[in-house]
Design an enzyme around this catalytic site. Sequence first.
Site, PDB file in Angstrom:
ATOM      1  N   HIS A 108     -11.438   6.133  -8.612  1.00 51.22           N
ATOM      2  CA  HIS A 108     -11.574   5.068  -9.615  1.00 51.22           C
ATOM      3  C   HIS A 108     -10.350   4.150  -9.620  1.00 51.22           C
ATOM      4  O   HIS A 108     -10.474   2.946  -9.866  1.00 51.22           O
ATOM      5  CB  HIS A 108     -11.716   5.670 -11.017  1.00 51.22           C
ATOM      6  CG  HIS A 108     -13.078   6.162 -11.354  1.00 51.22           C
ATOM      7  ND1 HIS A 108     -14.137   5.319 -11.612  1.00 51.22           N
ATOM      8  CD2 HIS A 108     -13.556   7.428 -11.528  1.00 51.22           C
ATOM      9  CE1 HIS A 108     -15.207   6.035 -11.927  1.00 51.22           C
ATOM     10  NE2 HIS A 108     -14.888   7.315 -11.866  1.00 51.22           N
ATOM     11  N   ASP A 115     -18.968   5.179 -12.360  1.00 47.01           N
ATOM     12  CA  ASP A 115     -19.787   6.110 -13.119  1.00 47.01           C
ATOM     13  C   ASP A 115     -20.958   5.301 -13.648  1.00 47.01           C
ATOM     14  O   ASP A 115     -20.769   4.275 -14.309  1.00 47.01           O
ATOM     15  CB  ASP A 115     -19.006   6.719 -14.283  1.00 47.01           C
ATOM     16  CG  ASP A 115     -17.855   7.605 -13.830  1.00 47.01           C
ATOM     17  OD1 ASP A 115     -17.912   8.110 -12.691  1.00 47.01           O
ATOM     18  OD2 ASP A 115     -16.901   7.784 -14.595  1.00 47.01           O
ATOM     19  N   GLU A 179     -20.716  16.026 -10.898  1.00 42.39           N
ATOM     20  CA  GLU A 179     -21.051  14.981 -11.879  1.00 42.39           C
ATOM     21  C   GLU A 179     -22.165  14.100 -11.339  1.00 42.39           C
ATOM     22  O   GLU A 179     -21.972  13.392 -10.343  1.00 42.39           O
ATOM     23  CB  GLU A 179     -19.818  14.108 -12.182  1.00 42.39           C
ATOM     24  CG  GLU A 179     -18.642  14.872 -12.759  1.00 42.39           C
ATOM     25  CD  GLU A 179     -17.402  14.004 -12.927  1.00 42.39           C
ATOM     26  OE1 GLU A 179     -17.403  12.829 -12.460  1.00 42.39           O
ATOM     27  OE2 GLU A 179     -16.419  14.491 -13.511  1.00 42.39           O
ATOM     28  N   HIS A 182     -21.209  10.179 -11.118  1.00 39.17           N
ATOM     29  CA  HIS A 182     -20.057   9.664 -10.365  1.00 39.17           C
ATOM     30  C   HIS A 182     -20.422   9.420  -8.903  1.00 39.17           C
ATOM     31  O   HIS A 182     -20.996  10.283  -8.242  1.00 39.17           O
ATOM     32  CB  HIS A 182     -18.888  10.654 -10.431  1.00 39.17           C
ATOM     33  CG  HIS A 182     -17.698  10.206  -9.651  1.00 39.17           C
ATOM     34  ND1 HIS A 182     -16.626   9.561 -10.227  1.00 39.17           N
ATOM     35  CD2 HIS A 182     -17.414  10.286  -8.322  1.00 39.17           C
ATOM     36  CE1 HIS A 182     -15.733   9.275  -9.289  1.00 39.17           C
ATOM     37  NE2 HIS A 182     -16.196   9.699  -8.122  1.00 39.17           N
TER      38      HIS A 182
END
Length: 199
Positions: A108, A115, A179, A182
């Site tokens: 990120h 996300d 996740e 993500h």
Amino acid sequence: MRCEIIADHPDFCRLDTVDGVVIDLRYVGDDNFVGRDLYGDLDCRWLHREAAQALQSAVNWLREHYPAYRILVLDALRPHRIQEMLWQHLDGTPLRMYVADPARGSIHSFGMAVDVTLIDADGKELDMGSGFDAMEEKSHPVLEQKMLAEGQLSQTHLDQRNILRQAMFHGGYRGINSEWWHFNCGDPVVVRQTYLRID
């Protein structure tokens, strides 16, 4: 490079230049696992231009194949200083596995990860079986078949996650094991070694 001067750098594009994407950054305000506004006055509506182009491809694919759905961006550029705050917030807990160690760096922080989730025509988020940043096994793509067999996830949850994944994969993004929301753009090793990190 500091986030405050990102607008002057040619390698970065604002998220709102991606046609058709919807933006609701969850670290602005208190609707996040920390429970407070982390970004404050920082403008984090940015991606590296390569990630922005990949997101546009994902949006275009979704528009063609599932026109009732849109991609909602929950987080994009996350300055390194914010990553350090998340890491510290989970100090001493087993939940740290969900946050990239700042010593390595989060993708990120290079503007090369997003996300995301899906919303319907009314702007309502699709039920993915667990919420954004839900630090639990139901969030793990790698455990989905186990969770389905145990009745903790439904086939609808998996189908909706798979639509999101198809769109993101079409754009060139790749997911991670823990996740469902993500996605990384590019090889994380190469990104960490050669891309500009935003602090």
